[in-house]
Write a protein that holds these residues in place. Structure first.
Motif, PDB file in Angstrom:
ATOM      1  N   ASP A   1     -11.983  13.928 -33.695  1.00  0.00           N
ATOM      2  CA  ASP A   1     -12.516  13.526 -32.409  1.00  0.00           C
ATOM      3  C   ASP A   1     -14.023  13.236 -32.522  1.00  0.00           C
ATOM      4  OD1 ASP A   1     -10.546  15.830 -30.305  1.00  0.00           O
ATOM      5  OD2 ASP A   1      -9.965  14.260 -31.743  1.00  0.00           O
ATOM      6  N   LEU A  33     -20.223   3.454 -24.265  1.00  0.00           N
ATOM      7  CA  LEU A  33     -20.858   4.662 -23.758  1.00  0.00           C
ATOM      8  C   LEU A  33     -21.117   4.498 -22.267  1.00  0.00           C
ATOM      9  CD1 LEU A  33     -23.751   6.273 -23.074  1.00  0.00           C
ATOM     10  CD2 LEU A  33     -22.113   7.413 -24.564  1.00  0.00           C
ATOM     11  N   TYR A  36     -22.627   9.369 -16.271  1.00  0.00           N
ATOM     12  CA  TYR A  36     -22.160   9.799 -14.952  1.00  0.00           C
ATOM     13  C   TYR A  36     -23.143  10.782 -14.356  1.00  0.00           C
ATOM     14  CZ  TYR A  36     -17.693   7.787 -16.228  1.00  0.00           C
ATOM     15  OH  TYR A  36     -16.698   6.906 -16.607  1.00  0.00           O
ATOM     16  N   GLN A  38     -23.081  13.886 -11.450  1.00  0.00           N
ATOM     17  CA  GLN A  38     -22.210  14.732 -10.628  1.00  0.00           C
ATOM     18  C   GLN A  38     -23.068  15.660  -9.780  1.00  0.00           C
ATOM     19  OE1 GLN A  38     -19.471  17.486 -12.594  1.00  0.00           O
ATOM     20  NE2 GLN A  38     -17.949  17.142 -10.989  1.00  0.00           N
ATOM     21  N   SER A  43     -17.120  14.625  -7.046  1.00  0.00           N
ATOM     22  CA  SER A  43     -16.599  13.989  -8.245  1.00  0.00           C
ATOM     23  C   SER A  43     -17.728  13.264  -8.964  1.00  0.00           C
ATOM     24  CB  SER A  43     -15.518  12.973  -7.859  1.00  0.00           C
ATOM     25  OG  SER A  43     -14.518  13.579  -7.073  1.00  0.00           O
ATOM     26  N   PRO A  44     -17.598  13.086 -10.263  1.00  0.00           N
ATOM     27  CA  PRO A  44     -18.611  12.319 -11.008  1.00  0.00           C
ATOM     28  C   PRO A  44     -18.692  10.884 -10.499  1.00  0.00           C
ATOM     29  CG  PRO A  44     -17.242  13.583 -12.506  1.00  0.00           C
ATOM     30  CD  PRO A  44     -16.583  13.665 -11.161  1.00  0.00           C
ATOM     31  N   TYR A  87     -23.710  13.434 -17.294  1.00  0.00           N
ATOM     32  CA  TYR A  87     -22.829  13.481 -18.465  1.00  0.00           C
ATOM     33  C   TYR A  87     -22.764  12.105 -19.119  1.00  0.00           C
ATOM     34  CZ  TYR A  87     -20.889  17.785 -16.415  1.00  0.00           C
ATOM     35  OH  TYR A  87     -20.718  19.048 -15.893  1.00  0.00           O
ATOM     36  N   LEU A  89     -20.309   9.779 -21.751  1.00  0.00           N
ATOM     37  CA  LEU A  89     -18.903   9.663 -22.142  1.00  0.00           C
ATOM     38  C   LEU A  89     -18.790   8.599 -23.210  1.00  0.00           C
ATOM     39  CD1 LEU A  89     -15.734   9.902 -21.660  1.00  0.00           C
ATOM     40  CD2 LEU A  89     -16.038   7.966 -20.095  1.00  0.00           C
ATOM     41  N   ALA A  91     -16.399   6.030 -24.892  1.00  0.00           N
ATOM     42  CA  ALA A  91     -15.160   5.335 -24.543  1.00  0.00           C
ATOM     43  C   ALA A  91     -14.678   4.484 -25.711  1.00  0.00           C
ATOM     44  CB  ALA A  91     -15.401   4.471 -23.311  1.00  0.00           C
ATOM     45  N   PRO A  95      -9.337  10.781 -28.277  1.00  0.00           N
ATOM     46  CA  PRO A  95      -9.633  11.270 -26.936  1.00  0.00           C
ATOM     47  C   PRO A  95     -11.071  10.954 -26.534  1.00  0.00           C
ATOM     48  CG  PRO A  95      -9.734  13.085 -28.484  1.00  0.00           C
ATOM     49  CD  PRO A  95      -9.285  11.890 -29.259  1.00  0.00           C
ATOM     50  N   TYR A  96     -11.236  10.351 -25.363  1.00  0.00           N
ATOM     51  CA  TYR A  96     -12.582  10.068 -24.866  1.00  0.00           C
ATOM     52  C   TYR A  96     -13.266  11.406 -24.616  1.00  0.00           C
ATOM     53  CZ  TYR A  96      -9.911   5.837 -24.169  1.00  0.00           C
ATOM     54  OH  TYR A  96      -9.077   4.763 -24.370  1.00  0.00           O
ATOM     55  N   PHE A  98     -16.785  13.729 -23.493  1.00  0.00           N
ATOM     56  CA  PHE A  98     -18.009  13.815 -22.711  1.00  0.00           C
ATOM     57  C   PHE A  98     -19.044  14.664 -23.434  1.00  0.00           C
ATOM     58  CE2 PHE A  98     -16.671  12.071 -18.597  1.00  0.00           C
ATOM     59  CZ  PHE A  98     -15.292  12.150 -18.683  1.00  0.00           C
ATOM     60  N   ALA A 100     -21.971  17.617 -23.076  1.00  0.00           N
ATOM     61  CA  ALA A 100     -21.886  18.913 -22.386  1.00  0.00           C
ATOM     62  C   ALA A 100     -22.604  18.920 -21.043  1.00  0.00           C
ATOM     63  CB  ALA A 100     -22.433  20.010 -23.277  1.00  0.00           C
TER      64      ALA A 100
END
Lengths: 107, 121
Positions: A1, A33, A36, A38, A43-44, A87, A89, A91, A95-96, A98, A100
């Motif tokens: 990952d 990339l 986000y 939050q 929600s983000p 955050y 992410l 992409a 698995p995508y 995030f 921390a």
């Protein structure tokens, strides 16, 4: 990952200050990339995608950049409504994953 | 108007199976991919899996043995089932939509409000 190392974990800044948050990818992810925001109990919200593209409705004080496998989110003039947790992410491949998170507070 | 809404039980007993529903409106499940993301209390975000617009699925390998995602396009619903729940599965579960239709753009522009699931006896 693919691992995303985000820094700093927390940040205290003053209004109108320039704020920069970074994410380091464990391998080449190109421009896959996103960033986000939050807010507590919410929600983000997508801010930046494709490393540098501003999502619809996001203020222009937010910007994204890339240098190799390091990605940065910059807030040019911090506003009260920018307080929250940020955050990144990756992409590029599932698995995508995030980062921390970076908790941004007002000084 | 694009909307996603998660629903399901707020409390699940350990070792039981979690079933969640994401009901969408304002777009078609045959055009947009829908992802599941979870967030334990006070912690970060974890991507769980995706229902691709063509009906195929992909899962986080860490959860793959316990996770199943399906859909009913006639009802505009995407379902998540996860078995053998443990206390560490306590989290807010979100469904979220891909940015662009029929393309590979795993950026999530619309999110549901989330549903808090507690695993406890």
């Amino acid at each position: 990952d693919i691992q995303m190392t985000q820094s700093p974990a927390s940040l205290s800044a003053s209004l109108e200050e320039i704020v920069t948050i970074t994410c380091q990818a464990s391998q080449d992810i190109g421009n896959w990339l996103a960033w986000y925001q939050q807010k507590p109990g919410k929600s983000p919200q997508l801010l930046i995608y494709g490393a540098t593209s501003l999502a619809d409705g996001v203020p222009s004080r937010f910007s994204g950049s890339r240098s190799g496998t390091q990605y940065s989110l910059k807030i040019s003039r911090l506003q009260v409504e920018d307080i929250g947790i940020y955050y990144c992410l990756q992409a590029y491949s599932a698995p995508y994953t995030f980062g921390a998170g970076t908790k941004l507070e007002l000084k | 108007q694009v909307q996603l809404k998660e629903s399901g039980p707020g409390l699940v007993q350990p070792s039981q199976t979690l079933s969640l529903t994401c009901t969408v409106s304002g777009f078609s499940l045959t055009s947009y991919h829908v992802h599941w993301v979870r967030q334990p209390p006070g912690k970060g975000l974890e991507w769980m899996g995706v229902m691709w617009s063509d009906g195929d699925t992909s899962y986080n390998s860490a959860l793959k043995s316990r996770l199943s995602i399906s859909r009913d396009t006639s009802k505009s619903q995407v379902f998540l089932k996860m078995s053998s729940l443990q206390t560490e599965d306590t989290a807010t579960y979100y469904c979220a939509r891909d940015l662009s239709p029929l393309m590979y753009t795993p950026y999530f522009d619309y999110w549901g409000q989330g549903v808090m699931v507690t695993v406890s006896s």
